[in-house]
Design an enzyme around this catalytic site. Structure first.
Site, PDB file in Angstrom:
ATOM      1  N   LYS A  22     -10.954  69.982 -50.242  1.00 10.16           N
ATOM      2  CA  LYS A  22     -10.223  68.872 -49.637  1.00 10.16           C
ATOM      3  C   LYS A  22     -11.142  67.981 -48.814  1.00 10.16           C
ATOM      4  CE  LYS A  22      -8.432  69.049 -45.615  1.00 10.16           C
ATOM      5  NZ  LYS A  22      -7.696  69.099 -44.330  1.00 10.16           N
ATOM      6  N   ASN A  23     -12.032  68.589 -48.035  1.00  8.67           N
ATOM      7  CA  ASN A  23     -12.886  67.821 -47.134  1.00  8.67           C
ATOM      8  C   ASN A  23     -13.972  67.045 -47.863  1.00  8.67           C
ATOM      9  OD1 ASN A  23     -11.403  68.631 -44.932  1.00  8.67           O
ATOM     10  ND2 ASN A  23     -12.770  70.329 -44.418  1.00  8.67           N
ATOM     11  N   ARG A  93      -6.134  62.588 -39.784  1.00  8.15           N
ATOM     12  CA  ARG A  93      -7.204  61.830 -39.136  1.00  8.15           C
ATOM     13  C   ARG A  93      -8.301  61.424 -40.119  1.00  8.15           C
ATOM     14  NH1 ARG A  93      -9.195  62.563 -34.786  1.00  8.15           N
ATOM     15  NH2 ARG A  93     -11.271  61.803 -35.240  1.00  8.15           N
ATOM     16  N   CYS A 117      -4.461  67.381 -36.943  1.00  5.97           N
ATOM     17  CA  CYS A 117      -4.244  68.655 -36.253  1.00  5.97           C
ATOM     18  C   CYS A 117      -4.563  68.539 -34.768  1.00  5.97           C
ATOM     19  CB  CYS A 117      -5.111  69.746 -36.871  1.00  5.97           C
ATOM     20  SG  CYS A 117      -4.501  70.405 -38.425  1.00  5.97           S
ATOM     21  N   ARG A 122     -11.552  64.952 -30.625  1.00  2.23           N
ATOM     22  CA  ARG A 122     -12.207  64.400 -31.809  1.00  2.23           C
ATOM     23  C   ARG A 122     -12.188  62.861 -31.813  1.00  2.23           C
ATOM     24  NH1 ARG A 122     -10.273  67.911 -36.932  1.00  2.23           N
ATOM     25  NH2 ARG A 122      -8.209  67.172 -36.383  1.00  2.23           N
ATOM     26  N   ASP A 306     -14.066  75.995 -39.126  1.00  2.00           N
ATOM     27  CA  ASP A 306     -12.880  76.149 -39.968  1.00  2.00           C
ATOM     28  C   ASP A 306     -12.683  77.585 -40.466  1.00  2.00           C
ATOM     29  OD1 ASP A 306     -12.088  73.567 -39.675  1.00  2.00           O
ATOM     30  OD2 ASP A 306     -12.645  72.902 -41.678  1.00  2.00           O
ATOM     31  N   ARG A 398      -1.465  71.424 -46.129  1.00  2.00           N
ATOM     32  CA  ARG A 398      -2.462  70.367 -45.967  1.00  2.00           C
ATOM     33  C   ARG A 398      -3.801  70.757 -46.567  1.00  2.00           C
ATOM     34  NH1 ARG A 398      -4.008  69.313 -40.729  1.00  2.00           N
ATOM     35  NH2 ARG A 398      -5.107  67.545 -41.658  1.00  2.00           N
TER      36      ARG A 398
END
Length: 421
Positions: A22-23, A93, A117, A122, A306, A398
């Site tokens: 995903k990232n 975000r 989240c 951040r 993470d 997510r």
């Protein structure tokens, strides 16, 4: 609102395949804004955040097609607006990643300040400072970032702290800037390098991705391309830890063990027997209880923040005492309170958690608070005695594709149920 019901105290055993990261997929989809030709992206995970990115691009007038379940074709030629509204940005975000491409290609962007989240402030100040150094006019007004530039200028940018999305945003912006941009103290995450590989397929001139210094020589235009997203290292690690916490054996295929060095070291310390190949990794506890491990989160190639919550769940069930020090986000121990409800022994001291392992945890109703916290609660529930109910699992959707299906293939007794609000 959906919830999970998990019947625990069963070792996981079997094989699954990793999804695309995903990232990595999210910034790559935003990179499509840099040209007027289609960008074909394969191995895109089916996730809530990906759906949000599709909606965000579509509301700008971008054409988004899905020829296959894991494939998206994004064409920014028909774009009609450079506005990213609050109702979409507040839920994810990573939406801030449209900022750099919009300013670089369209000359203007109006992007809501982001949400996502609740795991720390951040801030996006490093993104804005970088764009300003490249010549953009930046205004903050009404909760929006307004950025404008006729054409960005290459410059040297030194990040005060390592920022993944900041590195990605400014690297994308620099691909169309005039001259050379040097990003110092850049993020080294594999997802940043994967974005750079995609951009180079689109015609960008980038060197040094994966190192602290990235050089980008701007070009006048980029073109369409095709790119396959790299495997999700966090998803891979999560399933391996779930296997270890339940004293089982889990093999993840279609992944890349070289992206998981720091995580695999900790799994070995916990007592897992590891087997690695070019595209698979297996962790086998051989029925033994894990040993407690100490964790200190750091930017890549250090231990990933993470994976912190997942290892806290493992330490809750391990022999001995483990300390977990979180140095990336200041508010990322919210899962500890829910783990306590399962009988865990956790003491929080500032940014450090001291976890004394229990032989077993006991089922209880619990609630997810963020994406990776959700994963830690699922791991703990899989190892707990009895039936655990986990609320607010939309966080899980997510970042984990078909998690209940994959866990079921490993022998977990897990089901998703819907309830009225």
């Amino acid at each position: 609102m959906d919830k999970f019901i998990i019947e625990g105290n069963r070792p996981l055993s079997g094989e699954i395949e990793a999804s695309g990261a995903k990232n990595a997929a999210l910034p790559i989809l935003c990179a499509a804004l840099l040209c007027d030709e289609p960008l074909r992206v394969t191995r895109v995970p089916r996730l809530w955040d990906i759906g949000t990115a599709k909606k965000l691009l579509a509301q700008m007038g971008v054409e988004v097609r899905q020829p296959a379940p894991d494939e998206l074709v994004v064409n920014a030629a028909p774009i009609t607006t450079g506005v990213a509204p609050y109702e979409l940005v507040r839920t994810m975000r990573a939406s801030i990643l449209v900022l750099g491409p919009l300013v670089a290609r369209r000359g203007e962007a109006h992007v809501s300040l982001p949400g996502g989240c609740a795991i720390g402030a951040r801030p996006v100040n490093l993104h804005l400072a970088g764009l300003a150094a490249m010549g953009a006019e930046i205004r903050l007004e009404g909760g929006f970032i307004h950025a404008r530039a006729a054409r960005l200028k290459g410059t040297r940018i030194v990040f005060d702290t390592v920022t993944v999305t900041g590195t990605e945003n400014l690297m994308m912006a620099a691909t169309l800037a005039e001259g050379e941009t040097i990003l110092e103290n850049a993020a080294r995450e594999p997802e940043v390098a994967d974005l750079a590989r995609c951009l180079k397929r689109m015609g960008a001139r980038i060197e040094g991705e994966g190192s602290p210094t990235i050089r980008v020589r701007g070009v006048k235009a980029l073109h369409g391309a095709e790119h396959e997203v790299l495997p999700d290292r966090i998803e891979t690690g999560t399933y391996l830890v779930a296997g270890a916490a339940t004293r089982g054996r889990v093999r993840v295929n279609r992944t890349d063990p070289s992206l998981l060095d720091a995580v695999l070291v900790k799994l070995q310390q916990a007592g897992a027997k590891l087997s690695l190949g070019a595209d698979f990794v297996e962790a086998d506890m051989q029925g033994r209880r894990p040993r407690a491990v100490n964790i200190h989160t750091l930017p890549y190639p250090g231990f990933p923040t993470d994976m912190q919550a997942q290892f806290m769940a493992l330490d809750c069930l391990a022999e001995g005492v483990g300390t977990i020090r979180e140095t990336i986000f200041e508010n990322r121990f919210m899962h500890a309170q829910e783990l306590l409800r399962l009988g865990a022994d956790i003491r929080i001291e500032g940014n450090t958690a001291v976890v004394t392992g229990r032989e077993r945890l006991t089922a209880a109703p619990i609630m997810a608070t963020d994406l990776r916290a959700s994963a830690s609660l699922v791991i703990a529930a899989l190892a707990a005695e009895g039936e655990t109910f986990i609320d607010r699992i939309y966080h899980m959707d997510r970042g984990y594709e078909d998690i209940e299906g994959k866990l079921a293939r490993l022998g977990a007794r897990i089901k998703r149920v819907s309830k009225l609000l």
